[in-house]
Design a protein around this motif. Structure first.
Motif, PDB file in Angstrom:
ATOM      1  N   ARG A 180     -11.261  14.240 -12.015  1.00 28.85           N
ATOM      2  CA  ARG A 180     -12.537  13.189 -11.856  1.00 28.85           C
ATOM      3  C   ARG A 180     -13.803  13.514 -11.367  1.00 28.85           C
ATOM      4  NH1 ARG A 180      -9.588   7.429 -11.132  1.00 28.85           N
ATOM      5  NH2 ARG A 180      -7.607   7.747 -12.502  1.00 28.85           N
ATOM      6  N   GLN A 181     -13.625  14.618 -10.499  1.00 26.43           N
ATOM      7  CA  GLN A 181     -14.931  15.056  -9.918  1.00 26.43           C
ATOM      8  C   GLN A 181     -15.185  16.222 -10.481  1.00 26.43           C
ATOM      9  OE1 GLN A 181     -16.311  13.315  -7.489  1.00 26.43           O
ATOM     10  NE2 GLN A 181     -14.555  11.747  -7.675  1.00 26.43           N
ATOM     11  N   ARG A 192     -21.542   9.915 -14.978  1.00 29.89           N
ATOM     12  CA  ARG A 192     -20.096   9.181 -15.041  1.00 29.89           C
ATOM     13  C   ARG A 192     -20.591   7.701 -14.894  1.00 29.89           C
ATOM     14  NH1 ARG A 192     -16.416  13.087 -15.207  1.00 29.89           N
ATOM     15  NH2 ARG A 192     -14.677  11.612 -15.226  1.00 29.89           N
ATOM     16  N   THR A 287     -13.358   5.589 -14.244  1.00 25.29           N
ATOM     17  CA  THR A 287     -14.471   6.762 -14.141  1.00 25.29           C
ATOM     18  C   THR A 287     -14.345   7.069 -15.520  1.00 25.29           C
ATOM     19  OG1 THR A 287     -15.434   8.797 -13.638  1.00 25.29           O
ATOM     20  CG2 THR A 287     -12.938   8.642 -13.119  1.00 25.29           C
ATOM     21  N   ASP A 302      -8.697  13.776 -16.869  1.00 21.05           N
ATOM     22  CA  ASP A 302      -9.527  13.202 -16.021  1.00 21.05           C
ATOM     23  C   ASP A 302     -10.829  13.476 -16.084  1.00 21.05           C
ATOM     24  OD1 ASP A 302      -7.151  11.751 -15.239  1.00 21.05           O
ATOM     25  OD2 ASP A 302      -6.835  12.336 -13.394  1.00 21.05           O
ATOM     26  N   HIS A 305     -12.033  10.988 -18.605  1.00 21.64           N
ATOM     27  CA  HIS A 305     -11.698   9.545 -18.120  1.00 21.64           C
ATOM     28  C   HIS A 305     -10.586   9.473 -17.451  1.00 21.64           C
ATOM     29  CE1 HIS A 305      -8.449  10.674 -20.962  1.00 21.64           C
ATOM     30  NE2 HIS A 305      -9.162  11.505 -21.815  1.00 21.64           N
ATOM     31  N   GLY A 306     -10.948   8.800 -16.173  1.00 25.13           N
ATOM     32  CA  GLY A 306      -9.887   8.485 -15.221  1.00 25.13           C
ATOM     33  C   GLY A 306      -9.616   6.856 -15.269  1.00 25.13           C
TER      34      GLY A 306
END
Length: 415
Positions: A180-181, A192, A287, A302, A305-306
């Motif tokens: 995600r990061q 994002r 996210t 991720d 898309h999270g």
């Protein structure tokens, strides 16, 4: 050092595909691409011994039937099948701590579809070891563990990744599978959209005295959903989403006190329970990358898309990315196209964008609708679940959705 792809990199020559991220989606794409004839370099920030820790730590995944098909296609499934627990039924209901489940529920049984179990529960440790062992046997894959990316540049028909160790990797396309990061997305200027839920998930596993019979339970509690997912050997995986401040208290408890807090929500239908493995907590939020692609870059898992774990679809969505992207790249090469061109990568984005956005909206809506104790909403959703459960056509549609058999399936997921 005798790996030909690794020697190619040291000599400054190209690999076809560079993947950043060594979790599960990255290795899945590496194997899918290698089996299609591509050379692949996968860069993982963690060392191999960290990835291959044999002890059970409580982390497990609900793999939809379509995801299981992909794992079979890339040579992973036979290595984990003995440790996979089929999910034969799913029961979804409202609940309150100490009261047990509501009589209104949705009950999905795999016998209502022809394909077999809706999915399988597999422990993280078995999947990671299978991926690492399988990648090590494929000369088209170069695995660079314990390496971090410090820069990426695009120049004409190639992308160059520079590592903290001083090495450089050159490829036709760069895949971000780094969470995600995602540094890959950030360095490419991909922004994002998202928000937090003020919820935190507690993830662990419990052993219990009564058999689970392959039944997965999803209880919608006022503070967030509680998933009880069947594992092998009379154990179940727990994903307990609660308000962040309460989870801080739960996380600080010793094991006995934690179990005392869990039991009223968990219930007694599986008999006495004990912890099996460690407990983990992670904050929940939504996210979405504003674009799944950039210049010679594509995002999967991720990094793209999270979503909330309310339906257990995070890894399944990532594996759909893997299957779709592998198919797009393979078809492009067969037509003689540049696999990193914007035209090729745009096809991947077109294929996956609607599905991932729809999943994000659905999980967000379900969490907001069910993570409360509003009596009007509770009555409406209980009646809704009862109506769905009473309609065979609707119920069958939900079962096929849970099995990952709906939508435009990539070939690797068609069986």
């Amino acid at each position: 050092m005798d790996n030909p792809a690794y020697l190619t990199i040291l000599q400054g020559m190209n690999t076809d595909i560079i993947i950043v991220g060594g979790g599960l989606n990255g290795p899945a794409l590496a194997l899918a691409a290698a089996r299609a004839g591509f050379t692949v370099t996968i860069i993982d920030s963690l060392p191999v011994d960290r990835r291959k820790k044999p002890g059970f730590d409580g982390r497990s995944y609900a793999l939809a039937l379509a995801s299981q098909r992909l794992l079979r296609g890339i040579g992973i499934w036979d290595q984990v099948t003995d440790n996979a627990q089929p999910m034969l039924e799913i029961k979804v209901t409202d609940g309150r701590s100490g009261e047990g489940p509501s009589p209104w529920m949705m009950h999905f049984d795999h016998a209502e579809i022809e394909e077999g179990p809706m999915g399988y529960m597999v422990e993280d440790r078995h999947l990671r070891r299978a991926f690492l062992d399988t990648m090590a046997k494929d000369d088209r894959i170069t695995h660079l563990p314990g390496e971090t990316v410090v820069a990426q540049t695009v120049d004409g028909t190639q992308v160059t990744v520079r590592l903290a160790s001083g090495k450089s990797v050159i490829g036709a396309v760069l895949i971000g599978s780094d969470g995600r990061q995602s540094g890959t997305a950030s360095r490419a200027g991909v922004k994002r959209t998202g928000w937090g839920y003020d919820q935190t998930a507690v993830v662990c596993a419990v052993a219990h005295e009564k058999p689970h019979n392959g039944i997965a339970h999803q209880l919608f509690m006022p503070g967030g959903p509680l998933a009880i997912l069947p594992l092998t050997d009379n154990r179940s995986s727990i994903v307990w989403s609660e308000q962040a401040d309460r989870v801080a208290t739960l996380a600080a408890m010793n094991d006995d006190d934690f179990l005392d807090a869990l039991r009223p929500a968990f219930g007694s239908f599986l008999g006495q329970i004990t912890l099996a493995g460690a407990r983990f907590t992670y904050p929940l939020g939504l996210t979405l990358a504003n674009s799944l692609i950039a210049d010679r870059i594509a995002l999967i898992g991720d990094a793209a898309h999270g979503v909330h774990p309310i339906a257990g679809q995070g890894l399944n969505a990532g594996l759909r990315d893997v299957a779709a992207l592998a198919e797009v790249l393979t078809d492009a090469r067969a037509r003689g196209e540049d696999i990193g061109s914007v035209q090729v990568l745009h096809r991947y984005q077109q294929w996956r964008r609607f599905d991932t956005t729809t999943l994000a909206i659905a999980t967000d809506t379900f969490n907001r609708l069910f993570s409360n104790d509003n009596p009007l909403l509770r009555a409406a959703r209980d009646i809704g679940m009862g109506l769905i459960n009473a309609a065979p056509g609707l119920r069958r549609g939900f079962i096929r959705e849970a099995a990952g058999l709906t939508g435009d399936l990539p070939k690797l997921m068609q069986g």
